[in-house]
Design a protein around this motif. Sequence first.
Motif, PDB file in Angstrom:
ATOM      1  N   UNK A  31      46.536 -45.670  17.621  1.00  0.00           N
ATOM      2  CA  UNK A  31      45.547 -45.375  16.414  1.00  0.00           C
ATOM      3  C   UNK A  31      46.146 -44.925  15.342  1.00  0.00           C
ATOM      4  N   UNK A  32      47.507 -44.762  15.035  1.00  0.00           N
ATOM      5  CA  UNK A  32      48.019 -44.335  13.802  1.00  0.00           C
ATOM      6  C   UNK A  32      48.699 -45.387  13.264  1.00  0.00           C
ATOM      7  N   UNK A  33      48.356 -45.629  12.024  1.00  0.00           N
ATOM      8  CA  UNK A  33      49.224 -46.638  11.272  1.00  0.00           C
ATOM      9  C   UNK A  33      50.642 -46.228  10.890  1.00  0.00           C
ATOM     10  N   UNK A  34      51.713 -47.090  11.058  1.00  0.00           N
ATOM     11  CA  UNK A  34      52.954 -46.882  10.840  1.00  0.00           C
ATOM     12  C   UNK A  34      52.969 -47.115   9.572  1.00  0.00           C
ATOM     13  N   UNK A  87      53.269 -47.084  22.451  1.00  0.00           N
ATOM     14  CA  UNK A  87      51.925 -47.050  22.318  1.00  0.00           C
ATOM     15  C   UNK A  87      51.293 -47.573  20.807  1.00  0.00           C
ATOM     16  N   UNK A  88      52.165 -47.969  20.021  1.00  0.00           N
ATOM     17  CA  UNK A  88      52.022 -48.392  18.609  1.00  0.00           C
ATOM     18  C   UNK A  88      51.141 -49.653  18.701  1.00  0.00           C
ATOM     19  N   UNK A 138      41.854 -49.073   7.702  1.00  0.00           N
ATOM     20  CA  UNK A 138      41.681 -50.459   8.137  1.00  0.00           C
ATOM     21  C   UNK A 138      42.002 -50.486   9.683  1.00  0.00           C
ATOM     22  N   UNK A 139      42.904 -49.769  10.059  1.00  0.00           N
ATOM     23  CA  UNK A 139      43.266 -49.877  11.731  1.00  0.00           C
ATOM     24  C   UNK A 139      42.016 -48.990  12.344  1.00  0.00           C
TER      25      UNK A 139
END
Length: 215
Positions: A31-34, A87-88, A138-139
């Motif tokens: 759930x985290x945007x790189x 997990x990304x 957006x993610x």
Amino acid sequence: MNIFRLAGDMTHLASVLVLLLKIHTIKSCAGVSLKTQELYAIVFATRYLDIFTDFISVYNTVMKLIFLSSSFSIVWYMRSHKIVKRSYDKDQDTFRHWFLVLPCLLLACLINERFNFKEVMWTFSLYLEAVAILPQLVLLQRTRNIDNLTGQYVFLLGAYRSLYILNWIYRYFTEPHYVHWIPWLAGIVQTLLYADFFYYYFESWKNNRKLQLPA
């Protein structure tokens, strides 16, 4: 330093700690945007070019070092740590974030308070920070179901910027000749981007249910 500035700094710091807690302890960046984290790394790298040349206070230097080290650490974790990077969700995090960098740089070259390298880079960091959260938002909208720590991270980021706006209002009425249009406008744009997220965050909190954004 007034209470709004201090609260803003502490909220910003809390957002970083929440994200590091999730990544380091749970070993997950789901759930985290790189893309957003890479933009923040650029923001801090260009904003704090004066860290070793212009000493303001111990507090100021420590905060700069924390945000620089934490932003690059998060990017490293998400790109290189064997467990965390599994997990990304690369397939969902597809916002073309590099398309935000050049327009912000060009705008900083055209609209700034003083045209020199350090000032243009500082202005560029303000413009880029204003839109850096876009890939993350957006993610979240694509994945819809948002875990508690990720939701708290984004909420704290938005709260930090809102508190900074209160800090600017306070300083405008208490300090003579305090007018800085560039950070003000960039900060307002950044805060407005969180408006939709704030609405659903408070709705989920009020109804005691899991945070979920509409499709």
